[in-house]
Design a protein around this motif. Structure first.
Motif, short mmCIF file in Angstrom:
data_model
loop_
_atom_site.label_atom_id
_atom_site.label_comp_id
_atom_site.label_asym_id
_atom_site.label_seq_id
_atom_site.Cartn_x
_atom_site.Cartn_y
_atom_site.Cartn_z
N LEU A 310 73.24 -10.11 -9.18
CA LEU A 310 74.49 -10.85 -9.37
C LEU A 310 74.56 -12.05 -8.43
O LEU A 310 74.98 -13.14 -8.82
CB LEU A 310 75.69 -9.93 -9.14
CG LEU A 310 75.92 -8.80 -10.14
CD1 LEU A 310 76.98 -7.84 -9.62
CD2 LEU A 310 76.34 -9.36 -11.49
N GLY A 311 74.12 -11.83 -7.19
CA GLY A 311 74.13 -12.91 -6.22
C GLY A 311 73.14 -14.01 -6.54
O GLY A 311 73.42 -15.19 -6.34
N ALA A 312 71.97 -13.63 -7.04
CA ALA A 312 70.98 -14.64 -7.43
C ALA A 312 71.51 -15.48 -8.60
O ALA A 312 71.30 -16.69 -8.66
CB ALA A 312 69.66 -13.97 -7.81
N ALA A 313 72.21 -14.82 -9.53
CA ALA A 313 72.81 -15.56 -10.65
C ALA A 313 73.90 -16.50 -10.15
O ALA A 313 74.02 -17.65 -10.60
CB ALA A 313 73.36 -14.58 -11.67
N GLU A 314 74.71 -16.03 -9.20
CA GLU A 314 75.74 -16.89 -8.60
C GLU A 314 75.10 -18.08 -7.90
O GLU A 314 75.60 -19.21 -7.98
CB GLU A 314 76.58 -16.08 -7.62
CG GLU A 314 77.43 -16.88 -6.65
CD GLU A 314 78.55 -17.68 -7.31
OE1 GLU A 314 78.96 -18.70 -6.74
OE2 GLU A 314 79.01 -17.26 -8.40
N ALA A 315 73.99 -17.84 -7.20
CA ALA A 315 73.33 -18.93 -6.46
C ALA A 315 72.85 -20.04 -7.39
O ALA A 315 72.80 -21.21 -6.99
CB ALA A 315 72.16 -18.37 -5.66
N LEU A 316 72.48 -19.68 -8.62
CA LEU A 316 72.01 -20.70 -9.56
C LEU A 316 73.09 -21.72 -9.89
O LEU A 316 72.80 -22.90 -10.09
CB LEU A 316 71.54 -20.04 -10.86
CG LEU A 316 70.09 -19.54 -10.92
CD1 LEU A 316 69.84 -18.83 -12.23
CD2 LEU A 316 69.11 -20.68 -10.72
N ILE A 317 74.34 -21.27 -9.94
CA ILE A 317 75.41 -22.16 -10.37
C ILE A 317 76.31 -22.61 -9.21
O ILE A 317 77.24 -23.37 -9.40
CB ILE A 317 76.29 -21.49 -11.46
CG1 ILE A 317 76.96 -20.23 -10.92
CG2 ILE A 317 75.45 -21.17 -12.69
CD1 ILE A 317 77.93 -19.59 -11.92
N ASN A 318 76.00 -22.12 -8.00
CA ASN A 318 76.81 -22.45 -6.83
C ASN A 318 76.19 -23.66 -6.12
O ASN A 318 75.12 -23.56 -5.53
CB ASN A 318 76.87 -21.25 -5.88
CG ASN A 318 77.85 -21.44 -4.74
OD1 ASN A 318 77.99 -22.53 -4.20
ND2 ASN A 318 78.51 -20.36 -4.35
N PRO A 319 76.86 -24.80 -6.14
CA PRO A 319 76.27 -26.00 -5.54
C PRO A 319 76.14 -25.93 -4.03
O PRO A 319 75.42 -26.74 -3.44
CB PRO A 319 77.24 -27.11 -5.96
CG PRO A 319 78.54 -26.41 -6.18
CD PRO A 319 78.19 -25.07 -6.72
N GLU A 320 76.82 -24.97 -3.39
CA GLU A 320 76.74 -24.81 -1.94
C GLU A 320 75.47 -24.09 -1.51
O GLU A 320 75.16 -24.03 -0.31
CB GLU A 320 77.95 -24.06 -1.41
CG GLU A 320 79.28 -24.69 -1.75
CD GLU A 320 79.44 -26.08 -1.14
OE1 GLU A 320 78.84 -26.33 -0.07
OE2 GLU A 320 80.16 -26.90 -1.73
#
Length: 323
Positions: A310-320
Protein backbone atom coordinates in the motif's frame (compact mmCIF):
# COMPACT_ATOMS: atom_id res chain seq x y z
CA UNK A 1 -3.84 -5.83 -18.70
CA UNK A 2 -1.69 -3.22 -20.42
CA UNK A 3 1.15 -0.99 -19.37
CA UNK A 4 -1.11 2.06 -19.73
CA UNK A 5 -3.45 0.73 -17.04
CA UNK A 6 -1.11 -0.79 -14.45
CA UNK A 7 1.97 0.04 -12.40
CA UNK A 8 4.16 -2.43 -10.52
CA UNK A 9 4.78 -2.21 -6.78
CA UNK A 10 6.91 -4.42 -4.58
CA UNK A 11 8.02 -4.95 -0.99
CA UNK A 12 11.38 -6.74 -0.97
CA UNK A 13 12.59 -8.26 2.27
CA UNK A 14 15.40 -10.57 3.24
CA UNK A 15 13.38 -13.73 2.61
CA UNK A 16 10.46 -12.86 0.34
CA UNK A 17 9.61 -10.42 -2.43
CA UNK A 18 5.98 -9.30 -2.52
CA UNK A 19 4.78 -7.94 -5.86
CA UNK A 20 1.47 -6.50 -6.98
CA UNK A 21 -0.12 -4.43 -9.72
CA UNK A 22 -2.02 -1.20 -9.13
CA UNK A 23 -4.22 0.66 -11.54
CA UNK A 24 -2.92 4.05 -12.57
CA UNK A 25 -3.55 6.63 -9.84
CA UNK A 26 -4.98 4.06 -7.39
CA UNK A 27 -3.69 2.38 -4.22
CA UNK A 28 -5.36 -1.04 -4.01
CA UNK A 29 -2.90 -3.83 -4.92
CA UNK A 30 -4.05 -6.56 -7.28
CA UNK A 31 -2.54 -9.89 -8.34
CA UNK A 32 -0.42 -10.10 -5.17
CA UNK A 33 2.33 -12.74 -5.28
CA UNK A 34 4.93 -13.62 -2.66
CA UNK A 35 8.10 -15.01 -4.24
CA UNK A 36 11.04 -16.50 -2.26
CA UNK A 37 14.15 -14.40 -2.95
CA UNK A 38 16.35 -17.51 -2.84
CA UNK A 39 14.64 -18.79 -6.00
CA UNK A 40 15.99 -15.91 -8.12
CA UNK A 41 19.52 -14.80 -8.90
CA UNK A 42 18.54 -11.13 -8.76
CA UNK A 43 15.71 -8.61 -8.88
CA UNK A 44 15.29 -8.58 -12.66
CA UNK A 45 14.61 -12.31 -12.93
CA UNK A 46 12.02 -12.12 -10.14
CA UNK A 47 10.25 -9.23 -11.87
CA UNK A 48 10.18 -11.07 -15.20
CA UNK A 49 8.71 -14.13 -13.55
CA UNK A 50 6.08 -12.09 -11.72
CA UNK A 51 5.00 -10.19 -14.84
CA UNK A 52 4.76 -13.48 -16.74
CA UNK A 53 2.65 -14.99 -13.96
CA UNK A 54 0.41 -11.94 -14.02
CA UNK A 55 0.18 -11.99 -17.83
CA UNK A 56 1.37 -8.41 -18.10
CA UNK A 57 3.83 -7.73 -20.89
CA UNK A 58 5.20 -4.54 -19.37
CA UNK A 59 4.46 -1.66 -17.02
CA UNK A 60 5.40 1.99 -17.19
CA UNK A 61 5.86 3.00 -13.55
CA UNK A 62 7.38 1.03 -10.68
CA UNK A 63 7.98 1.54 -6.96
CA UNK A 64 9.83 -0.97 -4.83
CA UNK A 65 10.26 -0.86 -1.06
CA UNK A 66 13.49 -2.55 -0.01
CA UNK A 67 14.83 -3.75 3.34
CA UNK A 68 18.11 -1.89 3.00
CA UNK A 69 19.49 1.64 3.11
CA UNK A 70 18.64 3.64 -0.02
CA UNK A 71 21.22 6.12 -1.27
CA UNK A 72 21.83 6.84 -4.93
CA UNK A 73 21.10 4.14 -7.48
CA UNK A 74 23.08 1.25 -5.97
CA UNK A 75 21.02 -1.12 -3.81
CA UNK A 76 22.55 -3.93 -1.78
CA UNK A 77 19.92 -5.91 0.08
CA UNK A 78 20.80 -6.30 3.75
CA UNK A 79 19.67 -9.89 4.29
CA UNK A 80 19.72 -11.54 0.87
CA UNK A 81 22.05 -11.81 -2.12
CA UNK A 82 20.29 -9.35 -4.46
CA UNK A 83 22.31 -6.39 -5.74
CA UNK A 84 21.12 -3.98 -8.41
CA UNK A 85 21.46 -0.50 -9.89
CA UNK A 86 18.01 1.08 -10.08
CA UNK A 87 18.82 3.15 -13.16
CA UNK A 88 20.17 0.11 -15.03
CA UNK A 89 17.04 -1.87 -14.13
CA UNK A 90 14.82 1.01 -15.25
CA UNK A 91 16.56 1.17 -18.64
CA UNK A 92 16.56 -2.61 -18.99
CA UNK A 93 12.77 -2.78 -18.68
CA UNK A 94 12.07 0.54 -20.37
CA UNK A 95 10.14 2.00 -17.43
CA UNK A 96 9.27 5.67 -17.45
CA UNK A 97 9.74 5.98 -13.69
CA UNK A 98 11.29 3.76 -11.03
CA UNK A 99 11.21 4.74 -7.35
CA UNK A 100 13.14 2.76 -4.72
CA UNK A 101 12.32 3.56 -1.10
CA UNK A 102 13.15 2.07 2.28
CA UNK A 103 10.73 -0.61 3.43
CA UNK A 104 9.78 1.17 6.64
CA UNK A 105 9.14 4.39 4.74
CA UNK A 106 6.70 2.36 2.66
CA UNK A 107 5.20 0.93 5.85
CA UNK A 108 4.53 4.46 7.10
CA UNK A 109 3.04 5.59 3.79
CA UNK A 110 0.76 2.57 3.79
CA UNK A 111 -0.69 3.18 7.26
CA UNK A 112 -3.32 5.78 6.20
CA UNK A 113 -4.65 3.26 3.66
CA UNK A 114 -5.03 0.33 6.07
CA UNK A 115 -8.66 -0.70 6.56
CA UNK A 116 -10.17 -0.10 10.00
CA UNK A 117 -10.72 -3.83 10.55
CA UNK A 118 -6.95 -4.35 10.24
CA UNK A 119 -6.24 -2.02 13.19
CA UNK A 120 -6.41 -3.33 16.76
CA UNK A 121 -6.86 -0.56 19.32
CA UNK A 122 -4.42 -0.89 22.21
CA UNK A 123 -5.03 2.21 24.31
CA UNK A 124 -5.57 5.96 24.21
CA UNK A 125 -7.60 8.22 22.03
CA UNK A 126 -9.09 10.08 20.34
CA UNK A 127 -5.90 11.96 19.43
CA UNK A 128 -5.63 14.87 17.03
CA UNK A 129 -5.95 13.98 13.36
CA UNK A 130 -4.20 17.20 12.33
CA UNK A 131 -1.01 16.13 14.12
CA UNK A 132 1.80 13.80 12.94
CA UNK A 133 1.54 10.04 13.34
CA UNK A 134 4.25 7.75 14.68
CA UNK A 135 4.91 4.46 12.89
CA UNK A 136 7.12 2.03 14.79
CA UNK A 137 7.67 -1.69 14.62
CA UNK A 138 9.94 -4.37 16.08
CA UNK A 139 10.99 -7.10 13.66
CA UNK A 140 14.43 -7.97 12.31
CA UNK A 141 15.34 -4.52 13.64
CA UNK A 142 13.34 -1.65 15.10
CA UNK A 143 11.81 0.52 12.41
CA UNK A 144 10.77 4.06 13.27
CA UNK A 145 9.11 6.53 10.94
CA UNK A 146 6.56 9.29 11.05
CA UNK A 147 3.91 10.88 8.89
CA UNK A 148 3.59 14.66 8.78
CA UNK A 149 0.23 15.85 7.43
CA UNK A 150 -0.05 18.21 4.50
CA UNK A 151 -3.28 19.76 3.28
CA UNK A 152 -3.93 16.86 0.91
CA UNK A 153 -1.60 14.08 1.97
CA UNK A 154 1.39 13.01 4.03
CA UNK A 155 5.16 13.43 4.08
CA UNK A 156 7.01 10.38 5.45
CA UNK A 157 9.99 10.86 7.76
CA UNK A 158 13.00 8.64 7.11
CA UNK A 159 14.64 8.12 10.49
CA UNK A 160 17.03 5.88 12.36
CA UNK A 161 15.01 6.13 15.55
CA UNK A 162 15.67 2.50 16.41
CA UNK A 163 19.26 3.46 17.16
CA UNK A 164 18.65 5.97 19.94
CA UNK A 165 20.20 5.10 23.30
CA UNK A 166 18.47 2.65 25.61
CA UNK A 167 17.50 4.69 28.69
CA UNK A 168 17.05 2.51 31.81
CA UNK A 169 14.52 3.64 34.40
CA UNK A 170 15.26 1.39 37.41
CA UNK A 171 18.00 -0.77 38.93
CA UNK A 172 17.02 -3.87 36.96
CA UNK A 173 17.29 -1.98 33.70
CA UNK A 174 20.61 -0.50 34.80
CA UNK A 175 21.80 -4.09 35.20
CA UNK A 176 20.42 -4.96 31.74
CA UNK A 177 22.33 -1.99 30.32
CA UNK A 178 25.59 -3.05 32.00
CA UNK A 179 25.28 -6.60 30.66
CA UNK A 180 24.47 -5.52 27.11
CA UNK A 181 27.11 -2.76 27.19
CA UNK A 182 29.73 -5.41 27.99
CA UNK A 183 28.60 -7.32 24.89
CA UNK A 184 27.97 -4.53 22.41
CA UNK A 185 29.61 -1.35 23.66
CA UNK A 186 26.89 1.18 22.94
CA UNK A 187 23.36 -0.11 23.62
CA UNK A 188 20.60 1.20 21.36
CA UNK A 189 16.93 0.39 21.89
CA UNK A 190 17.16 -1.91 18.85
CA UNK A 191 19.45 -4.17 20.92
CA UNK A 192 16.29 -4.97 22.90
CA UNK A 193 13.29 -4.17 20.70
CA UNK A 194 13.60 -6.65 17.86
CA UNK A 195 13.67 -10.42 17.46
CA UNK A 196 17.31 -10.77 18.42
CA UNK A 197 16.74 -8.10 21.05
CA UNK A 198 14.17 -10.24 22.82
CA UNK A 199 16.81 -12.97 23.04
CA UNK A 200 19.33 -10.42 24.38
CA UNK A 201 16.84 -9.30 27.03
CA UNK A 202 16.02 -12.88 28.04
CA UNK A 203 19.69 -13.73 28.44
CA UNK A 204 20.32 -10.54 30.43
CA UNK A 205 17.50 -11.36 32.85
CA UNK A 206 18.89 -14.88 33.24
CA UNK A 207 22.25 -13.40 34.21
CA UNK A 208 20.65 -10.95 36.66
CA UNK A 209 18.64 -13.75 38.31
CA UNK A 210 21.55 -16.23 38.09
CA UNK A 211 19.41 -18.86 36.37
CA UNK A 212 19.77 -20.90 33.19
CA UNK A 213 18.64 -19.49 29.84
CA UNK A 214 17.93 -22.64 27.80
CA UNK A 215 15.98 -20.96 24.99
CA UNK A 216 18.10 -19.84 22.06
CA UNK A 217 15.70 -18.12 19.64
CA UNK A 218 13.09 -15.36 19.96
CA UNK A 219 10.29 -17.55 18.62
CA UNK A 220 11.06 -20.13 21.32
CA UNK A 221 10.93 -17.42 23.98
CA UNK A 222 7.58 -16.18 22.68
CA UNK A 223 6.14 -19.71 22.55
CA UNK A 224 7.33 -20.51 26.09
CA UNK A 225 5.88 -17.22 27.37
CA UNK A 226 2.51 -17.93 25.79
CA UNK A 227 2.19 -21.48 27.10
CA UNK A 228 3.53 -20.59 30.58
CA UNK A 229 6.30 -23.19 30.29
CA UNK A 230 9.15 -20.78 31.14
CA UNK A 231 8.77 -18.10 33.82
CA UNK A 232 11.87 -16.26 32.61
CA UNK A 233 10.53 -16.14 29.05
CA UNK A 234 7.21 -14.70 30.22
CA UNK A 235 8.94 -12.10 32.38
CA UNK A 236 11.24 -11.12 29.49
CA UNK A 237 8.40 -10.75 27.00
CA UNK A 238 6.43 -8.59 29.43
CA UNK A 239 9.48 -6.40 29.96
CA UNK A 240 9.98 -6.21 26.17
CA UNK A 241 6.43 -4.84 25.81
CA UNK A 242 6.91 -2.31 28.60
CA UNK A 243 10.14 -0.98 27.09
CA UNK A 244 8.44 -0.74 23.69
CA UNK A 245 5.73 1.34 25.34
CA UNK A 246 8.25 3.74 26.86
CA UNK A 247 10.19 4.09 23.61
CA UNK A 248 6.98 4.72 21.65
CA UNK A 249 5.86 7.29 24.24
CA UNK A 250 9.21 9.07 24.04
CA UNK A 251 8.95 9.17 20.24
CA UNK A 252 5.45 10.67 20.45
CA UNK A 253 6.79 13.46 22.64
CA UNK A 254 9.71 14.07 20.27
CA UNK A 255 7.63 13.98 17.09
CA UNK A 256 4.53 15.65 18.45
CA UNK A 257 2.87 12.50 17.20
CA UNK A 258 -0.43 12.55 19.04
CA UNK A 259 -2.19 11.93 15.74
CA UNK A 260 -1.70 8.26 16.64
CA UNK A 261 0.81 5.47 17.06
CA UNK A 262 0.82 2.56 14.60
CA UNK A 263 2.70 -0.56 15.66
CA UNK A 264 3.71 -2.38 12.50
CA UNK A 265 5.56 -5.51 11.46
CA UNK A 266 4.98 -9.21 11.88
CA UNK A 267 6.21 -9.62 15.46
CA UNK A 268 3.41 -8.23 17.66
CA UNK A 269 0.44 -9.89 15.90
CA UNK A 270 1.96 -13.27 16.79
CA UNK A 271 1.26 -12.65 20.47
CA UNK A 272 -1.49 -10.03 20.30
CA UNK A 273 -3.54 -11.23 23.29
CA UNK A 274 -0.42 -11.29 25.48
CA UNK A 275 0.53 -7.85 24.19
CA UNK A 276 -2.87 -6.33 24.98
CA UNK A 277 -2.54 -7.57 28.59
CA UNK A 278 1.12 -6.51 28.88
CA UNK A 279 2.62 -3.42 30.58
CA UNK A 280 2.89 -1.65 27.20
CA UNK A 281 0.25 0.93 28.16
CA UNK A 282 1.92 1.53 31.51
CA UNK A 283 5.24 2.28 29.83
CA UNK A 284 3.61 4.37 27.10
CA UNK A 285 1.64 6.65 29.42
CA UNK A 286 4.15 7.00 32.27
CA UNK A 287 5.44 10.44 31.25
CA UNK A 288 4.88 12.51 34.38
CA UNK A 289 3.50 15.93 33.50
CA UNK A 290 2.89 14.77 29.93
CA UNK A 291 0.73 11.78 30.94
CA UNK A 292 -2.51 13.39 29.75
CA UNK A 293 -1.04 13.91 26.27
CA UNK A 294 -0.12 10.23 25.99
CA UNK A 295 -3.47 9.10 27.40
CA UNK A 296 -5.17 11.05 24.59
CA UNK A 297 -2.99 9.49 21.88
CA UNK A 298 -4.49 6.40 20.22
CA UNK A 299 -2.27 3.36 19.74
CA UNK A 300 -3.01 0.61 17.22
CA UNK A 301 -1.43 -2.68 16.18
CA UNK A 302 -1.50 -2.93 12.39
CA UNK A 303 -2.43 -6.46 11.23
CA UNK A 304 -2.53 -5.77 7.48
CA UNK A 305 -0.11 -8.15 5.75
CA UNK A 306 0.55 -5.87 2.78
CA UNK A 307 1.00 -2.44 4.36
CA UNK A 308 4.31 -2.08 2.49
CA UNK A 309 2.59 -2.63 -0.87
CA UNK A 310 0.00 0.00 0.00
CA UNK A 311 2.85 2.35 0.85
CA UNK A 312 4.71 1.64 -2.38
CA UNK A 313 1.51 2.41 -4.31
CA UNK A 314 1.10 5.65 -2.34
CA UNK A 315 4.73 6.57 -3.09
CA UNK A 316 4.06 6.33 -6.83
CA UNK A 317 1.47 9.10 -6.70
CA UNK A 318 2.89 11.12 -3.79
CA UNK A 319 5.00 13.99 -5.16
CA UNK A 320 6.75 14.37 -1.79
CA UNK A 321 8.37 10.93 -2.20
CA UNK A 322 11.42 10.80 -4.40
CA UNK A 323 12.95 7.42 -5.09
Amino acid sequence: MTKENYSLVGDIGGTNARFALVRSGEITPEAIEVLPCRDYDNLDSAIRDYLQRSRVAEVQEVCLAVASPVSGTQVRMTNNHWRFDSEEVRRQFGWGAFKVINDFTAMALGVPHVAADKLIHVCGGPGNTSQPRLVIGPGTGLGVSGLVPLRNGWVPLMTEGGHVDFAPTDEIEMAVLRILKARFGRVSVERILCGQGLLNLYQAHAEIQDVAAPLDAPEKITAAALDHSDVLARHSLQHFCEILGRVAGNAVLTLGGNGGVYLCGGMLPRFIDFFLDSPFQKGFEDKGRMRSLLEATPVYVVTEDYTGLLGAAEALINPEVRG
